[in-house]
Design an enzyme around this catalytic site. Structure first.
Site, PDB file in Angstrom:
ATOM      1  N   CYS A  18      54.988  64.910  40.335  1.00 47.90           N
ATOM      2  CA  CYS A  18      53.861  65.345  39.509  1.00 47.90           C
ATOM      3  C   CYS A  18      53.560  64.288  38.459  1.00 47.90           C
ATOM      4  O   CYS A  18      54.216  63.252  38.379  1.00 47.90           O
ATOM      5  CB  CYS A  18      54.153  66.691  38.849  1.00 47.90           C
ATOM      6  SG  CYS A  18      55.435  66.619  37.589  1.00 47.90           S
ATOM      7  N   CYS A  21      56.359  62.914  36.215  1.00 46.15           N
ATOM      8  CA  CYS A  21      57.183  61.842  36.786  1.00 46.15           C
ATOM      9  C   CYS A  21      56.518  60.485  36.545  1.00 46.15           C
ATOM     10  O   CYS A  21      57.175  59.509  36.181  1.00 46.15           O
ATOM     11  CB  CYS A  21      57.379  62.056  38.287  1.00 46.15           C
ATOM     12  SG  CYS A  21      58.039  63.675  38.747  1.00 46.15           S
ATOM     13  N   ASP A 437      22.467  35.581  41.506  1.00 39.11           N
ATOM     14  CA  ASP A 437      22.251  34.181  41.821  1.00 39.11           C
ATOM     15  C   ASP A 437      21.296  34.099  43.009  1.00 39.11           C
ATOM     16  O   ASP A 437      21.080  35.096  43.721  1.00 39.11           O
ATOM     17  CB  ASP A 437      23.601  33.536  42.149  1.00 39.11           C
ATOM     18  CG  ASP A 437      23.468  32.053  42.433  1.00 39.11           C
ATOM     19  OD1 ASP A 437      22.670  31.396  41.740  1.00 39.11           O
ATOM     20  OD2 ASP A 437      24.155  31.572  43.346  1.00 39.11           O
ATOM     21  N   ASP A 631      28.256  33.653  44.111  1.00 40.14           N
ATOM     22  CA  ASP A 631      29.186  33.166  45.134  1.00 40.14           C
ATOM     23  C   ASP A 631      29.637  31.731  44.908  1.00 40.14           C
ATOM     24  O   ASP A 631      30.393  31.191  45.706  1.00 40.14           O
ATOM     25  CB  ASP A 631      28.538  33.260  46.522  1.00 40.14           C
ATOM     26  CG  ASP A 631      27.451  32.212  46.726  1.00 40.14           C
ATOM     27  OD1 ASP A 631      26.788  31.853  45.718  1.00 40.14           O
ATOM     28  OD2 ASP A 631      27.267  31.761  47.859  1.00 40.14           O
ATOM     29  N   ASP A 635      29.174  30.281  39.099  1.00 37.46           N
ATOM     30  CA  ASP A 635      29.053  31.692  38.736  1.00 37.46           C
ATOM     31  C   ASP A 635      30.360  32.266  38.201  1.00 37.46           C
ATOM     32  O   ASP A 635      30.388  33.411  37.739  1.00 37.46           O
ATOM     33  CB  ASP A 635      28.628  32.521  39.959  1.00 37.46           C
ATOM     34  CG  ASP A 635      27.278  32.098  40.510  1.00 37.46           C
ATOM     35  OD1 ASP A 635      26.400  31.765  39.696  1.00 37.46           O
ATOM     36  OD2 ASP A 635      27.114  32.090  41.740  1.00 37.46           O
TER      37      ASP A 635
END
Length: 745
Positions: A18, A21, A437, A631, A635
């Site tokens: 639970c 824990c 971009d 990409d 960037d």
């Protein structure tokens, strides 16, 4: 925005039952010097530890084990998970097999049908259930108590043991009703709930298991002598040549050296259509060759492979927590001690004031048959004590967030989206502005040279310098120059190699310089005053200027087709209330031409990386949550600084490392998917937390008022946890607004 940490450890924690824990394990790990972040996921049993200094895994293991739970460095193997399910199924079948007949006998006995020796039968049956299949629950409770904390097993064990003790008391002739059957029912229902939870968790984690299952164990190695030799994948080194036939999985990342094949990459990218891979194509380990035979030169092995990194990212995302989970954690920190206190207070109240409450009980029992109207003070107090213990289930509260997270990250993985941390999952729903971009993001990233005024020797020199660049435009220049060289010497591209370039230096957003022979070449953004360049750019083409020894030499025009789905994606983002903004280092004329095609009104062109960062921060200063999609290496800074950085998997390693989410295939349709999944996941988390809190707000007072039989309380507790898991699993039915196979106009 992804947090900056130097060291990461991901491992499994076994034996948790639970949220209590989880709290104990996290609290212990946070005490280690250098630990900056700890997240333990109850649903997946995965833990994530971030530190600013190296932490010995052995120290982490010892710390976890001191809390009473198990440490496992690797994710549990499929056979281990299967054994766990079989063990859980065996326990609940044994418990139910004895408890159901015992329940029938108990109902008959309570109905007035005298059953000879019922207490003896109850003692034998309850003892079997409690101390054989229920030993697992007792063990979990003992681990918690012996390490000075409590968990759900503690509550169930207390209720079950207390109920079981009433049997020998009743046999001894004491004025107390036997709750022995209740003891068996508590254990049986608890184990049934555990088994159902484990099955649902197993299904929820199937996405990560499918990736792990895609990892090949053997490879067909081609020896230098040309022989085929089957070897373990661990024995394959970079540079080795392996053979993959139709129906086989590519074991490791590499480049096709010979042959041609159709490769099913759906498990990686989410795209159902097989991709043709020819000589020179990059292939990913774990993908399936559906047709053809290829040889592959291995480039990455072990933890460096794309699949291994993808699995690691998903595991870390599923182990991470979201900010809203802090609310649930604060509640569970005090929940079980409060429940224990309420159980004792309620039982004491019923014991002390039973004579005054007898009339109330008899009145209620007339329309609630499970309420014991004349059981006596001790029996009524015992029934309330047990009911309060088991009805107040912290499991539903503890599972509310992690189950939704694992379902959400799994659904994202099936769509080829890797969300790297929980904060990104929560933050994506609030995005108001998205910066995109142009080259390689809105465009296909496979540009081709459409024209140049350079002489061949200068073109080859420029291409030699560009061969050091990772920018998508660079490869177009290199390929075009190689083809032109081939035409000059008889039509075979590549017959004439590029000249040797040295001292290459690329500055993000500005261009690249290098030395070829005695000359220095610079390739980059053209002067803004060139009207002839502007006419070329009005068609959407990009113009790259070339200087030789700082003297203008000429230009290379490069065309890059807009991705077919770009316009539809921009339309969906607008419907979601997100404003798209183009930020690009390209010239303004060509940038605006592309923006007009896809439906973007706001365009910032001719930018350096620091300019993109400034634009991002200007939106953030307005209080607007901002995402960035890119990409390239230019960037990386803005991806890291954004509230949500989304990198395309076709981009550079630096941009992927800087992002919060990675779109593996590079398809723009995954961008609105990311936002939609974030909103759906967060909605499910809030629903789970609401129902878990609502359940306890209603059930606890009823149990304290003596209106819930302990058996009914246990059933209600079990269904509360299952409801949270089932609600989270609905995320798996996520339907995207756009599909890659759709036709875009």
């Amino acid at each position: 925005m992804a947090a900056e940490h130097n060291y990461t450890q991901s491992f499994s924690v076994e034996g948790m039952t639970c949220a209590s824990c989880v709290r104990i394990v996290e609290r212990s790990l946070k005490k280690l010097d250098g630990i900056s972040y700890v997240s333990v996921n109850l649903a997946t049993e995965k833990a994530l530890v971030l530190s600013d200094v190296p932490i010995d895994p052995e120290v982490v293991r010892q710390t976890v084990e001191k809390t009473g739970y198990g440490y496992q460095a690797e994710s549990p193997a499929e056979d281990v998970l299967t054994r766990r399910f079989k063990a859980a199924r065996k326990r609940f079948i044994l418990a139910l097999g004895v408890t159901i007949p015992l329940m029938i006998l108990m109902i008959l006995h309570m109905s007035g049908i005298h059953i000879p020796g019922f207490l003896i039968v109850e003692l034998i049956g309850a003892s079997f259930v409690l101390f054989y299949p229920g030993l697992h629950v007792l063990s979990g409770a003992w681990i918690a108590v012996s390490h000075r904390h409590t968990n759900m097993d503690t509550l169930v064990s207390l209720g079950a043991v207390f109920s079981w003790i009433t049997i020998p008391f009743a046999l001894a002739g004491l004025p107390i009703m036997s709750f022995g059957s209740i003891s068996a029912m508590l254990i049986a229902f608890h184990l049934t709930g555990r088994y159902i939870e484990s099955r649902l968790k197993y299904r929820a984690a199937s996405d990560i298991r499918s990736l792990i299952g895609a990892q090949e164990k053997d490879a067909l190695l081609i020896t230098p002598e040309g022989k085929e030799l089957s070897v373990p994948v661990e024995a394959v080194k970079p540079g080795s040549i392996i053979l993959v036939k139709t129906g086989g999985r590519i074991p490791l990342d590499g480049i096709v050296k010979s042959g041609s094949a159709l490769v099913d990459q759906s498990m990686i990218s989410g795209e159902p259509v097989p991709v043709r891979c020819d000589v020179g194509s990059e292939v990913i380990g774990g993908t399936l060759v559906t047709q053809g035979v290829i040889t592959v030169e291995i480039t990455r092995v072990g933890e460096d492979t794309f699949l291994a990194n993808m699995i690691k990212l998903i595991e870390e995302a599923q182990a991470a927590s979201v900010p809203i989970q802090a609310f649930a954690d604060r509640l569970t920190n005090i929940f079980i001690p409060v429940v224990l206190a309420l159980a004792v207070i309620s039982a004491g109240f019923w014991w002390a004031f039973y004579p005054s409450l007898q009339g109330y009980l008899q009145a209620v029992s007339s329309f609630l048959p499970w309420v014991m109207g004349g059981a006596g003070a001790f029996s009524s107090a015992a029934a309330v004590f047990v009911a309060v213990l088991v009805i107040a289930c912290p499991c539903a509260l503890g599972l509310a967030t992690p189950m939704a997270l694992i379902a959400g990250s799994g659904a994202a993985a099936r769509r080829g989206i890797i969300i790297k941390d929980g904060e990104a999952i929560q933050g994506a729903k609030d995005i108001e502005v998205i910066l995109l971009d142009k080259t390689g993001t809105l465009t296909a990233g496979r540009p081709t040279v459409s024209g140049t005024d350079l002489e061949l020797n200068d073109l080859l020199a420029a291409a030699a310098v560009e061969s050091f660049s990772t920018h998508p435009l660079a490869s177009a220049i290199v390929e075009y120059a190689a083809a032109r060289a081939g035409e000059q010497v008889g039509g075979q591209a590549g017959d004439r190699i590029l000249p040797k370039a040295e001292q290459a230096d690329e500055v993000a957003g500005k261009g690249i310089t290098g030395v070829v022979g005695d000359d220095t070449y610079r390739i980059g953004r053209p002067p803004a005053e060139r009207a002839d360049y502007a006419r070329i750019m009005q068609s959407g083409a990009t113009v790259v200027a070339v200087w030789k020894n700082e003297e203008p030499l000429g230009y290379i025009a490069i065309a890059d087709a807009v991705k077919p789905e770009a316009k539809a994606v921009i339309g969906v983002l607008k419907k979601l209330g997100i404003t798209p903004v183009m930020v690009t280092g390209d010239q303004e004329v060509s940038a605006r031409a592309v923006a007009a095609l896809v439906g973007i009104e706001t365009v910032h062109a001719g930018l350096h990386p620091e300019d993109k960062l400034e634009i991002l921060r200007s939106y953030q200063k307005q209080g607007r949550k901002t995402a960035m999609v890119g990409d390239g290496i230019n960037d990386a800074a803005v991806l890291k600084a954004s509230d949500l950085g989304i990198a395309l998997g076709t981009g550079t390693d630096l941009s992927i490392e800087s992002a919060d989410a990675v779109i593996v295939s590079g398809s723009l349709t995954r961008i609105p998917d990311t936002m939609d999944l974030s909103r759906l996941t967060f909605r499910k988390i809030r629903q789970n937390l609401f129902w878990a809190l609502f359940y306890n707000a209603i059930a606890l007072p009823l149990a304290m008022a003596g209106l819930l039989h302990p058996a009914i309380a246990e059933v209600a507790m079990t269904f509360s946890s299952i409801n949270v898991i089932v609600n989270s699993m609905r995320i798996r039915a996520f339907v995207p607004q756009l599909e890659d196979e759709d036709t875009y106009e």
